[in-house]
Design a protein around this motif. Structure first.
Motif, short mmCIF file in Angstrom:
data_model
loop_
_atom_site.label_atom_id
_atom_site.label_comp_id
_atom_site.label_asym_id
_atom_site.label_seq_id
_atom_site.Cartn_x
_atom_site.Cartn_y
_atom_site.Cartn_z
N UNK A 1 0.60 -1.24 -0.02
CA UNK A 1 0.10 0.00 0.19
C UNK A 1 0.89 1.19 -0.04
N UNK A 2 1.82 1.31 0.81
CA UNK A 2 2.60 2.47 0.84
C UNK A 2 3.59 2.73 -0.40
N UNK A 3 4.05 1.65 -1.12
CA UNK A 3 4.44 1.66 -2.27
C UNK A 3 3.60 2.18 -3.35
N UNK A 4 2.43 1.75 -3.32
CA UNK A 4 1.38 2.35 -4.36
C UNK A 4 1.13 3.81 -4.14
N UNK A 5 1.30 4.24 -2.89
CA UNK A 5 0.93 5.69 -2.48
C UNK A 5 2.03 6.67 -3.31
N UNK A 6 3.33 6.12 -2.75
CA UNK A 6 4.48 6.83 -3.21
C UNK A 6 4.44 6.77 -4.92
N UNK A 7 4.30 5.58 -5.40
CA UNK A 7 4.27 5.30 -6.68
C UNK A 7 3.19 6.38 -7.41
N UNK A 8 2.22 6.53 -7.00
CA UNK A 8 1.16 7.56 -7.57
C UNK A 8 1.78 9.06 -7.49
N UNK A 9 2.01 9.49 -6.31
CA UNK A 9 2.69 10.72 -5.86
C UNK A 9 3.92 11.07 -6.64
N UNK A 10 4.90 10.06 -6.90
CA UNK A 10 6.21 10.29 -7.43
C UNK A 10 6.49 9.09 -8.23
N UNK A 11 6.01 8.96 -9.47
CA UNK A 11 6.23 7.58 -10.08
C UNK A 11 7.81 7.32 -10.28
N UNK A 12 8.54 8.22 -10.26
CA UNK A 12 10.03 8.10 -10.84
C UNK A 12 10.69 7.78 -9.67
N UNK A 13 10.36 7.86 -8.44
CA UNK A 13 11.00 7.60 -7.05
C UNK A 13 11.17 6.24 -6.85
N UNK A 14 12.33 6.10 -6.52
CA UNK A 14 12.50 4.29 -6.04
C UNK A 14 12.69 4.57 -4.37
N UNK A 15 11.83 3.73 -3.84
CA UNK A 15 12.10 3.77 -2.35
C UNK A 15 13.23 3.11 -1.87
N UNK A 16 13.77 3.43 -0.70
CA UNK A 16 15.17 2.63 -0.16
C UNK A 16 14.65 1.40 0.52
N UNK A 17 15.68 0.48 0.48
CA UNK A 17 15.62 -0.56 1.40
C UNK A 17 15.55 -0.34 2.75
N UNK A 18 14.97 -1.40 3.70
CA UNK A 18 15.18 -1.22 5.11
C UNK A 18 16.47 -0.89 5.54
N UNK A 19 17.58 -1.67 5.05
CA UNK A 19 18.80 -1.45 5.42
C UNK A 19 19.26 -0.36 5.18
N UNK A 20 19.06 0.52 3.93
CA UNK A 20 19.33 1.84 3.75
C UNK A 20 18.87 2.88 4.76
N UNK A 21 17.73 2.62 5.02
CA UNK A 21 16.93 3.47 6.07
C UNK A 21 17.56 3.28 7.48
N UNK A 22 18.07 2.10 7.95
CA UNK A 22 18.65 1.70 9.14
C UNK A 22 20.07 2.55 9.26
N UNK A 23 20.65 2.40 8.11
CA UNK A 23 22.09 3.37 7.98
C UNK A 23 21.56 4.80 8.37
N UNK A 24 20.42 5.27 7.52
CA UNK A 24 20.38 6.72 7.57
C UNK A 24 19.85 7.19 9.13
N UNK A 25 19.03 6.27 9.56
CA UNK A 25 18.67 6.50 10.85
C UNK A 25 19.60 6.68 11.97
N UNK A 26 20.71 5.76 11.90
CA UNK A 26 21.64 5.77 12.78
C UNK A 26 22.59 7.11 12.46
#
Length: 302
Positions: A153-178
């Motif tokens: 569902x979250x992927x569909x929402x972001x894909x509709x609002x910004x079709x060209x944006x690629x969602x990051x992986x949980x591992x990438x988000x974890x690194x950004x969060x730290x």
């Protein structure tokens, strides 16, 4: 998958209408009108003959057999600058010009076999970075799991609002969060150095899953005479062992932020029992006075 199905269904409508066209002239007219409509009308719903409603913001616009206003609304209000829309002409566009525009639009569409998602004009790098930061902020502000980026569902929402944006992986988000945590921690360390005396609050609380946590908070008056309350750490503990080594936990957290034991004015406990049990040990080992939360004490009295 939902995008590919939707795209397939949208693509069937013009072909069916073209098949109903009688003769070469009728087929040509249907080819032009229906293909042209299938672009902008994906974002609008027609309300009678004089009005249309934007599917994104639900705003109603006047319609006079022209899509110019509709297209400008998408670009100005929603930043939808798809190649398909930017090259779209109004009713006055010739059939030859439209064929060239459709070819350019086809080149801008890239459907990957793995995702099947529509990819429009590439998202600019600054905008992509802002969206990435907002996704990260949504996660730590609203306490979402990192796996939310893998939810359909979250992927569909972001894909509709910004079709060209690629969602990051949980591992990438974890690194950004730290990284974000370390940056904020450094700012907090410098801010705590401005305090002349700190009241450390040690609060035990339980989650809905019956897990016990200890939150350590620093309370002080900063250099501009503002009351500050900074959460230094929240850690999971066992309730039967939390009281015994409270002094060691507090000392370790203070050392992590570069604070000495002498900077502590007193330790605030969340219950009279905790203050009575730990008060003598903390006073003897570290010289810290102990107080109980007044609101908690009054609550117990009532």
């Amino acid at each position: 998958g939902a995008y590919s199905v939707a795209a397939a269904n949208l693509g069937l409508l013009p072909r069916r209408k073209r098949e109903k066209g009688g003769g070469p002239e009728g087929t040509s007219a249907a080819l032009y009108v229906d293909r042209r409509k299938s672009k902008v009308w994906n974002y609008y719903t027609k309300l009678g003959d004089a009005y249309v409603e934007c599917n994104v913001c639900k705003k109603q616009l006047s319609f006079h057999n022209s899509t110019t206003t509709m297209r400008e609304h998408l670009v100005r209000k929603h930043s939808i600058r798809d190649t398909l829309l930017s090259h779209l002409k109004d009713d006055q566009a010739s059939e030859c010009d439209y064929a060239a525009q459709e070819n350019a639009a086809k080149r801008s569409r890239q459907a990957t076999p793995e995702s099947g998602l529509y990819r429009g004009a590439s998202c600019s790098e600054p905008r992509s970075e802002v969206i990435l930061e907002l996704v990260l902020e949504m996660i730590f502000r609203d306490l979402h799991p990192l796996s939310v980026v893998k939810d359909k569902g979250f992927g569909l929402l972001v894909g509709y609002l910004e079709p060209s944006f690629t969602l990051p992986s949980p591992l990438q988000l974890s690194s950004m969060l730290w990284h974000r945590y370390n940056v904020v921690k450094q700012h907090l360390e410098r801010y705590l150095q401005t305090a002349q005396a700190i009241v450390v609050c040690a609060e035990l609380w339980g989650s809905r899953l019956s897990q016990t946590y200890l939150t350590i908070t620093a309370n002080f008056i900063d250099g501009e005479w503002r009351r500050a309350r900074c959460v230094m750490e929240t850690q999971q503990v066992r309730r039967d062992e939390a009281e015994g080594d409270l002094g060691e936990k507090l000392y370790a957290v203070l050392a992590e932020f570069g604070l000495s034991s002498k900077s502590v004015f007193c330790v605030m406990h969340d219950s009279p029992g905790g203050a009575a049990a730990d008060g003598q040990r903390l006073k003897k080992a570290y010289g810290w006075s102990s107080l109980c939360c007044a609101a908690r004490t009054l609550h117990l009295c009532i």
